[in-house]
Scaffold this motif. Structure first.
Motif, short mmCIF file in Angstrom:
data_model
loop_
_atom_site.label_atom_id
_atom_site.label_comp_id
_atom_site.label_asym_id
_atom_site.label_seq_id
_atom_site.Cartn_x
_atom_site.Cartn_y
_atom_site.Cartn_z
N TYR A 11 0.76 -1.12 0.13
CA TYR A 11 0.07 0.17 -0.07
C TYR A 11 0.73 1.23 0.03
CZ TYR A 11 -4.40 -2.68 0.60
OH TYR A 11 -5.20 -3.73 0.38
N PRO A 12 1.92 1.41 0.78
CA PRO A 12 2.82 2.63 0.77
C PRO A 12 3.33 2.98 -0.88
CG PRO A 12 3.30 1.54 2.54
CD PRO A 12 2.46 0.35 1.88
N ALA A 13 3.62 1.67 -1.42
CA ALA A 13 4.10 1.92 -2.75
C ALA A 13 2.99 2.58 -3.71
CB ALA A 13 4.52 0.38 -3.30
N VAL A 14 1.76 1.83 -3.76
CA VAL A 14 0.77 2.48 -4.55
C VAL A 14 0.55 3.76 -4.00
CG1 VAL A 14 -1.75 2.15 -4.84
CG2 VAL A 14 -0.35 0.06 -4.91
N TRP A 15 0.54 4.15 -2.95
CA TRP A 15 0.44 5.62 -2.42
C TRP A 15 1.35 6.56 -2.91
CZ3 TRP A 15 2.15 8.15 2.85
CH2 TRP A 15 1.50 9.15 2.97
N ILE A 16 2.75 6.22 -2.91
CA ILE A 16 3.61 6.99 -3.44
C ILE A 16 3.55 7.32 -5.04
CG2 ILE A 16 6.31 7.58 -3.86
CD1 ILE A 16 6.35 6.02 -1.12
N VAL A 17 3.43 5.98 -5.62
CA VAL A 17 3.20 6.24 -6.99
C VAL A 17 1.96 6.94 -7.50
CG1 VAL A 17 2.73 4.76 -8.99
CG2 VAL A 17 4.20 3.84 -7.44
N GLY A 18 0.68 6.72 -6.52
CA GLY A 18 -0.35 7.40 -6.96
C GLY A 18 -0.09 9.09 -6.84
N ILE A 19 0.42 9.29 -5.86
CA ILE A 19 0.67 10.83 -5.53
C ILE A 19 1.59 11.26 -6.69
CG2 ILE A 19 1.83 12.37 -4.05
CD1 ILE A 19 0.82 10.81 -1.63
N ILE A 20 2.60 10.78 -7.14
CA ILE A 20 3.46 11.19 -8.20
C ILE A 20 2.48 11.24 -9.60
CG2 ILE A 20 5.41 10.95 -9.44
CD1 ILE A 20 6.84 9.49 -7.26
N HIS A 21 1.90 10.27 -9.76
CA HIS A 21 0.90 10.28 -10.99
C HIS A 21 0.03 11.38 -10.93
CE1 HIS A 21 -1.33 7.49 -13.90
NE2 HIS A 21 -1.07 8.71 -14.40
N ALA A 22 -0.54 11.73 -9.65
CA ALA A 22 -1.75 12.69 -9.78
C ALA A 22 -1.10 13.96 -10.00
CB ALA A 22 -2.24 12.73 -8.36
N LEU A 23 0.26 14.42 -9.23
CA LEU A 23 0.60 15.50 -9.64
C LEU A 23 1.16 15.79 -10.89
CD1 LEU A 23 3.22 15.65 -6.56
CD2 LEU A 23 0.85 16.77 -6.89
N ILE A 24 1.40 14.83 -11.97
CA ILE A 24 1.54 14.75 -13.36
C ILE A 24 0.39 15.07 -14.01
CG2 ILE A 24 2.24 13.64 -15.42
CD1 ILE A 24 4.37 12.01 -13.52
N VAL A 25 -0.66 14.35 -13.56
CA VAL A 25 -2.08 14.60 -14.33
C VAL A 25 -2.91 15.86 -13.95
CG1 VAL A 25 -4.43 13.54 -14.45
CG2 VAL A 25 -2.33 12.03 -14.34
N SER A 26 -2.35 16.55 -12.79
CA SER A 26 -3.15 17.65 -12.35
C SER A 26 -3.19 18.89 -13.20
CB SER A 26 -2.81 17.93 -11.00
OG SER A 26 -3.43 19.15 -10.27
N PRO A 27 -2.44 19.09 -13.82
CA PRO A 27 -2.18 20.32 -14.92
C PRO A 27 -3.26 19.93 -15.79
CG PRO A 27 0.09 19.96 -14.33
CD PRO A 27 -1.00 18.78 -13.54
N SER A 28 -3.10 18.80 -16.63
CA SER A 28 -4.09 18.34 -17.58
C SER A 28 -5.27 18.71 -17.33
CB SER A 28 -3.77 17.09 -18.21
OG SER A 28 -2.35 16.88 -18.55
N TRP A 29 -5.67 18.17 -16.09
CA TRP A 29 -7.13 17.87 -15.55
C TRP A 29 -7.59 19.60 -15.29
CZ3 TRP A 29 -12.07 16.92 -14.63
CH2 TRP A 29 -12.59 17.64 -13.74
N LEU A 30 -6.77 20.47 -14.69
CA LEU A 30 -7.18 21.89 -14.40
C LEU A 30 -7.67 22.58 -16.03
CD1 LEU A 30 -4.88 22.79 -11.54
CD2 LEU A 30 -7.34 22.34 -11.42
N ASN A 31 -6.66 22.14 -16.78
CA ASN A 31 -6.83 22.75 -18.12
C ASN A 31 -8.31 22.14 -18.81
OD1 ASN A 31 -4.52 24.17 -18.17
ND2 ASN A 31 -3.41 22.63 -19.09
N GLU A 32 -8.38 21.11 -18.73
CA GLU A 32 -9.62 20.46 -19.18
C GLU A 32 -10.92 21.13 -18.49
OE1 GLU A 32 -12.50 17.94 -21.03
OE2 GLU A 32 -10.49 18.42 -21.46
#
Length: 263
Positions: free
Chosen positions: A82-103
């Motif tokens: 679960y910690p591995a999924v948590w860290i990977v998910g946070i990094i992935h979300a920070l990458i996706v966040s600009p695209s989501w805000l633009n959308e």
């Protein structure tokens, strides 16, 4: 096409506020506070709102990973999984966040609803005919480089207004739809007369009548700019229109090495 025509609306020009950015970032809460167990929920929210397949698939992958970790054969799977999924998910979300805000901001600007896919770009207009070789000039009416009404309309001079038949005049006075074959001056014609023209319709006719005092329509080029006419629409209207300022104008022969623009 003309029945649904509307003048271009002003787009939202102000930058997004801090409050709006925070509201659109609430999808990060289950990712930051779920410790890997609810990472899928954050991506599911933005995937469902925008109907974007890539984010929906990402949510499904995180959900399968969170569900499979307790069944892994390793003794420390729960400790590190679960910690591995948590860290990977946070990094992935920070990458996706600009695209989501633009959308999200683009949907707010365009007035697009949620839970629907982003509409495809409208079909482009048919290309203009090939232009002859030689110097290209700027059209003085539209300001478009190398493109004027003469590029895609027949080069015949505009004739004087034809006299309306007596039957057509009687129908016009009684309130019936005017005859389309009578030439009209867009600067003086009524809404009903203009609406009978090909590709015009009542929305465009009302917009023209409301704005022609501030934006006089003296040439076909000015009418094209005011109503954003497509080439085929302008060509269909041309035979039914006359312009007081250009009714008697004649076209000069093109000079050597170029062509004379319509003014």
């Amino acid at each position: 096409m003309s029945a649904d025509w509307q003048p271009a609306a002003a787009r939202i020009s102000a930058a997004p506020s801090i409050g709006w950015l925070l509201l659109m970032s609430l999808w990060l809460l289950p990712i930051l506070g779920g410790f890997g167990r609810f990472t899928w929920l954050g991506f599911a929210v933005i995937g469902a709102l925008s109907v974007r397949t890539s984010w929906i698939v990402t949510s499904a992958i995180y959900a399968l990973a969170a569900a499979a970790i307790p069944f892994l054969p390793w003794s420390e799977a729960l400790t590190w999984g679960y910690p591995a999924v948590w860290i990977v998910g946070i990094i992935h979300a920070l990458i996706v966040s600009p695209s989501w805000l633009n959308e999200a901001w683009r949907r707010r600007q365009d007035g697009l609803p949620w839970f629907r896919p982003t509409p495809r770009a409208s079909r482009p207009s048919p290309p203009l005919p090939a232009q002859p070789a030689g110097p290209r000039a700027v059209d003085v009416d539209t300001g478009v480089f190398g493109v004027s009404t003469a590029d895609y309309l027949a080069p015949t001079p505009m004739s004087a207004p034809a006299t309306m038949p007596a039957a057509a005049a009687t129908e016009t006075q009684s309130g019936s739809v005017p005859a389309v074959n009578a030439q009209l001056d867009p600067q003086t014609a009524t809404v009903d007369e203009l609406a009978a023209l090909p590709f015009m319709g009542h929305p465009r006719a009302q917009y023209l009548v409301a704005h022609r005092a501030a934006h006089p329509v003296r040439t076909l080029d000015e009418l094209i700019v005011l109503l954003a006419l497509q080439p085929h629409e302008a060509a269909a209207m041309r035979g039914s229109l006359t312009f007081a300022s250009t009714a008697t104008a004649t076209r000069q022969p093109p000079a050597a090495g170029g062509r004379i623009l319509d003014v």
